[in-house]
Design an enzyme around this catalytic site. Structure first.
Site, PDB file in Angstrom:
ATOM      1  N   ASP A  52       0.860  -1.172   0.000  1.00 21.44           N
ATOM      2  CA  ASP A  52       0.000   0.000   0.000  1.00 21.44           C
ATOM      3  C   ASP A  52       0.906   1.235   0.000  1.00 21.44           C
ATOM      4  O   ASP A  52       2.087   1.158   0.370  1.00 21.44           O
ATOM      5  CB  ASP A  52      -0.902  -0.023   1.239  1.00 21.44           C
ATOM      6  CG  ASP A  52      -1.898   1.126   1.242  1.00 21.44           C
ATOM      7  OD1 ASP A  52      -2.525   1.371   0.198  1.00 21.44           O
ATOM      8  OD2 ASP A  52      -2.018   1.790   2.289  1.00 21.44           O
ATOM      9  N   ASP A  76      -0.326   5.092   0.711  1.00 17.47           N
ATOM     10  CA  ASP A  76      -0.670   6.084   1.733  1.00 17.47           C
ATOM     11  C   ASP A  76      -0.568   5.466   3.120  1.00 17.47           C
ATOM     12  O   ASP A  76      -1.245   4.486   3.434  1.00 17.47           O
ATOM     13  CB  ASP A  76      -2.097   6.611   1.520  1.00 17.47           C
ATOM     14  CG  ASP A  76      -2.237   7.384   0.225  1.00 17.47           C
ATOM     15  OD1 ASP A  76      -1.549   8.402   0.074  1.00 17.47           O
ATOM     16  OD2 ASP A  76      -3.033   6.967  -0.634  1.00 17.47           O
ATOM     17  N   ASP A  91      -1.318  -0.646   6.064  1.00 20.18           N
ATOM     18  CA  ASP A  91      -1.541  -0.018   7.360  1.00 20.18           C
ATOM     19  C   ASP A  91      -3.004  -0.058   7.780  1.00 20.18           C
ATOM     20  O   ASP A  91      -3.332   0.402   8.869  1.00 20.18           O
ATOM     21  CB  ASP A  91      -1.079   1.446   7.331  1.00 20.18           C
ATOM     22  CG  ASP A  91      -1.972   2.304   6.450  1.00 20.18           C
ATOM     23  OD1 ASP A  91      -2.239   1.904   5.290  1.00 20.18           O
ATOM     24  OD2 ASP A  91      -2.434   3.371   6.910  1.00 20.18           O
TER      25      ASP A  91
END
Length: 347
Positions: free
Chosen positions: A30, A32, A228
């Site tokens: 990922d 961001d 995250d």
């Protein structure tokens, strides 16, 4: 100790004798909150990814953010010190465009509510992006972009209410930025849903279209999802039947991991992307609901998580706590209170 912990459902965090860069051929990262936050790289991300690439791990960047084309994202990564090509970036706009292309004839016009990333993905599929119902679109596709405002949402509402197929790139409620957590595409989708009473078909993580797009574009044989977010990255790995590494550089807190349902439980935990470069400690079930990791031991008593021992890595304590918390939740459905134990770890 097991070589790697393979499987979708986890009753405790897994262990690996080898660094994850050796155990898996491709990291599906990922962006961001993992690699960067807005214009800035996350601490330790650049050096960790350089080291991972140096030992032969392929790096692919998989993001629900549909606002920017892959080449723009790749340029941003390269500027941050993470060399990348457009082909290394897979976004939810591409997954959404594939879904739309399966619903309408080639060359069809599609109403876009979003940014350049969606427009480019549609063009790649032989579709024509337009911005108004007066242009005669045959479908609607919606993705996050900071420029989306009331007029765009109204145009989408008119189109969806008329019966056109509606595909959303993702429904993430939040997006991390350099200034903090901001509303994501899910909040914009909710506005159209409220106005029309219609639910979109969703392409992005954690749903299968995004996993399909990623596998098609990367050809990964032993992928490791790195993210995250529990509700997108980790659930997406669960749905795809692949392992995952959760890092705590974005939106998820240690407290949230302790209360995670089965589909949100990561295989591995690490403070940041340095976790890719090392072996992962095993969490050992000792019986009677007690779990050990490193020098820490955790268990549940009276609805509270308790912790004893110590060590250099507080995340060993968190791993042990996850084992005890997840086992207790699976046994009786009750989520134990871990606030005191986390405070002892400084997490």
């Amino acid at each position: 100790m097991t070589d790697t912990a393979v499987g979708r459902a986890h009753t405790a965090p897994g262990g690996s004798d080898r660094p994850l860069t050796e155990a898996y051929d491709t990291a599906l990262l990922d962006l961001d909150g993992v690699v960067y936050a807005g214009p800035h790289a996350i601490r330790h991300a650049v050096a960790s990814l350089e080291a991972a690439r140096g030992v032969g791990m392929r790096l692919a960047y998989v993001t629900n953010n549909a606002s920017r084309p892959p080449r723009v994202v790749a340029e941003h990564l390269t500027e941050l010190g993470v060399p990348a090509e457009a082909a290394d970036v897979i976004n939810s706009a591409q997954a959404a465009a594939r879904l739309v292309a399966e619903k309408v004839p080639a060359g069809s016009k599609v109403l876009v509510v979003g940014g350049a990333g969606l427009e480019e993905a549609l063009t790649e599929r032989g579709l024509v992006p337009v911005r108004s119902m007066t242009d005669g679109p045959l479908a609607v596709v919606q993705g996050y972009d900071p420029s989306v405002g009331w007029q765009h949402l109204a145009e989408a509402s008119y189109a969806v209410a008329s019966g056109l197929p509606w595909v959303a790139s993702n429904t993430d409620l939040t997006v991390p930025t350099a200034r903090g957590i901001a509303p994501g595409n899910g909040t914009l989708v909710a506005a159209v849903r409220t106005a029309t009473g219609v639910d979109p078909e969703v392409a992005g993580k954690p749903l299968p279209p995004m996993h399909r797009e990623t596998v098609i574009r990367t050809g990964a044989q032993r992928p490791l999802v790195v993210g995250d977010r529990l509700d997108t990255d980790i659930e997406g790995a669960y749905n795809g039947g692949v392992d995952s590494l959760l890092v705590f550089t974005g939106v998820t807190t240690p407290a949230q991991v302790l209360t995670a349902p089965v589909r949100h439980r990561p295989t591995y935990l690490a403070a940041d992307l340095r976790g890719l470069l090392v072996a992962q400690p095993e969490v050992t079930a000792l019986g009677e609901g007690r779990y050990r990791c490193g020098g820490y031991e955790a268990w549940v008593d009276g609805g509270r998580l308790l912790l004893s021992g110590g060590g250099e890595d507080p995340y060993d304590g968190l791993r042990a706590l996850c084992g005890a918390a997840w086992a207790a939740a699976d046994a009786d459905g009750a989520v134990p209170d871990g606030s005191k134990a986390l405070a002892e770890l400084g997490l």
